[in-house]
Motif scaffolding. Sequence first.
Motif, PDB file in Angstrom:
ATOM      1  N   GLU A 252       5.623  12.901  -3.528  1.00 56.80           N
ATOM      2  CA  GLU A 252       6.236  11.775  -2.838  1.00 56.80           C
ATOM      3  C   GLU A 252       5.343  10.543  -2.821  1.00 56.80           C
ATOM      4  O   GLU A 252       5.607   9.581  -2.108  1.00 56.80           O
ATOM      5  CB  GLU A 252       6.641  12.209  -1.425  1.00 56.80           C
TER       6      GLU A 252
ATOM      7  N   ARG B  15       0.847  -1.191   0.000  1.00 56.56           N
ATOM      8  CA  ARG B  15       0.000   0.000   0.000  1.00 56.56           C
ATOM      9  C   ARG B  15       0.880   1.238   0.000  1.00 56.56           C
ATOM     10  O   ARG B  15       2.065   1.183   0.327  1.00 56.56           O
ATOM     11  CB  ARG B  15      -0.909   0.029   1.223  1.00 56.56           C
ATOM     12  N   LYS B  16       0.287   2.356  -0.378  1.00 56.27           N
ATOM     13  CA  LYS B  16       1.004   3.621  -0.320  1.00 56.27           C
ATOM     14  C   LYS B  16       1.144   4.070   1.129  1.00 56.27           C
ATOM     15  O   LYS B  16       0.368   3.669   2.006  1.00 56.27           O
ATOM     16  CB  LYS B  16       0.258   4.691  -1.113  1.00 56.27           C
ATOM     17  N   LEU B  17       2.126   4.912   1.382  1.00 60.11           N
ATOM     18  CA  LEU B  17       2.259   5.502   2.708  1.00 60.11           C
ATOM     19  C   LEU B  17       1.122   6.490   2.925  1.00 60.11           C
ATOM     20  O   LEU B  17       0.637   7.126   1.991  1.00 60.11           O
ATOM     21  CB  LEU B  17       3.603   6.223   2.837  1.00 60.11           C
ATOM     22  N   TYR B  18       0.710   6.624   4.188  1.00 62.35           N
ATOM     23  CA  TYR B  18      -0.369   7.549   4.518  1.00 62.35           C
ATOM     24  C   TYR B  18       0.206   8.901   4.917  1.00 62.35           C
ATOM     25  O   TYR B  18       1.197   8.961   5.673  1.00 62.35           O
ATOM     26  CB  TYR B  18      -1.225   6.997   5.657  1.00 62.35           C
TER      27      TYR B  18
ATOM     28  N   ALA C 170      -2.751   2.358   9.443  1.00 61.77           N
ATOM     29  CA  ALA C 170      -1.287   2.327   9.475  1.00 61.77           C
ATOM     30  C   ALA C 170      -0.764   1.436  10.592  1.00 61.77           C
ATOM     31  O   ALA C 170       0.243   0.739  10.432  1.00 61.77           O
ATOM     32  CB  ALA C 170      -0.741   3.744   9.638  1.00 61.77           C
TER      33      ALA C 170
ATOM     34  N   ASP D 116      -6.173  -1.254   0.905  1.00 66.51           N
ATOM     35  CA  ASP D 116      -5.832  -0.907   2.293  1.00 66.51           C
ATOM     36  C   ASP D 116      -6.753  -1.629   3.276  1.00 66.51           C
ATOM     37  O   ASP D 116      -6.309  -2.135   4.314  1.00 66.51           O
ATOM     38  CB  ASP D 116      -5.955   0.605   2.488  1.00 66.51           C
TER      39      ASP D 116
ATOM     40  N   TYR E 133       2.331   9.779  -1.680  1.00 68.08           N
ATOM     41  CA  TYR E 133       1.524   9.346  -0.545  1.00 68.08           C
ATOM     42  C   TYR E 133       0.094   9.079  -1.025  1.00 68.08           C
ATOM     43  O   TYR E 133      -0.308   9.515  -2.113  1.00 68.08           O
ATOM     44  CB  TYR E 133       1.475  10.438   0.525  1.00 68.08           C
TER      45      TYR E 133
END
Length: 521
Positions: free
Chosen positions: A19, A3-6, A283, A237, A21
């Motif tokens: 970046e 998954r992408k960073l939050y 997260a 997610d 997100y």
Amino acid sequence: MLRKLYPIGIQTFEKIIDEDYLYIDKTEYVYRMTHSDSKFMFLSRPRRFGKSLLTSTLQCYFEGKRELFKGLAIEKKEKEWTEYPVLHFDMSGGKHMQPDALQRYLLFILELKETEYGIVADAPDPNVRLLNLINTVHQQTGKKVVVLIDEYDAPLLDVVHEEAQLGILRDIMRNFYSPLKYCEPKLQFVFLTGITKFSQMSIFSELNNIANISMLPKYAGICGITKEEIISQMSNDLSLFAENLGLTTAEALDRLQERYDGYHFTWPSSDVFNPFSLLNALANNNLDDYWFGTGTPTYLIEMMRKFDVKASDIGEGIEADKTEFDAPTECLETITPLLYQSGYLTIKNYNKETDLYTLDIPNKEIRVGLYRSLLPRFVGGKLQGRGLTTMAKMSLLIRQDHIEEALQMLQTFLGTIPYCDNTDYEGHYQQMLYVIFSLLTNYPMDVEVHTPKGRVDIVIMTNTNLYLLELKMNKSADAAMQQINLKNYSQRFALSGLPITKVGINFDSTTRNITDWIIER
């Protein structure tokens, strides 16, 4: 699955996109705002709901940074991408300030913008400097100016319960905002965000052309994350979260909804999740009280004391006209508008025939957090930690239907707490038990429940039992039980389908503790 960073704690649109997100696409709302009848807009939403990110997105849009919006909803809608000079002010840095300090802060943020455009100014009045800034930027660029003001009410919130100090700071901010009306011909767009709603005359002087979009249905999901957005943009997610918790995706979504969902800023409206808590939970793979964990605003607790708010008065299905819960902050007659605007109450229903809204606590995170913040009123601040430990143990006992042991534990605990003011009336103990039982159960509970022959002090419904609690002070548990039986309270709840347990409790105002109780099943 990856998954992408939050972007937890990141409120800059450009950084989130550059970046890579996770970004929940709100650009359709940006297009809607910037292609509407009004060019002056105000949006109220609770803290950490994405107002600053929305403001940053608007800034990038007006600066013509088309490359940042590639693949987003607005890319297909916008054809012109005209670049405008943008004056973006963040008022959150002006919190906890005395009048002189606030004046200096306003001059400081103005000077930062003046430096960007090579403007030298030394006027001591922030409103004069803002007027000069707008005029000069307009002359330099030959284009109309965009003004974005984030958290416009931040300098005022901590003194909202202090009438004298509020008036002084309010005048400073009113003077600062006053050029916005005068400069209207030179402004392309003006947008202000905040938590609370101050009347136009008190804050914006003659700025009577600002459109409050906070409760318009077409902007219901402009901040926060809707259930539809989770399903359409965060399905991966959600699957990862469910897998890590050993749940199905449906079960995981139900858990998230119970804890963080339930916000409605108009009616009808999609369910809106608290974005800060939702992203933190995903997260960390953990359901915790993230939004409330960042702190209960001081102004809210002070205002609850000022209005002598009872715990049981919050979130009991309050019916109100729009003017009652969306009232200007300086015209408050009840705590309801602040609770609504701050995110502790939300709209749960609307009756077209009566034109009344029903307000209630949004979700479990808010209910538990709010009552925890009220607990020190009854158990003392220093003992709050021990109180929460006791509540957790009592919760298990009640779920196991051991009400006798739960009351014994409560009696032992109350014997350790210091003297509290105003404990010589029955209502104090009713409210104390309401807060305590609200914390230790996840079940429906109410106070002063009407029956054909009277009112039951407290009613708690668990999965296996229905408890009727009657309280007395300086009498006896037997007198409390006699009242339950004399007025046949249990008849009112006969159709619940649950076994009924009657509990009579007596408090002593001298020892400030439970003296005795009777339990009948």
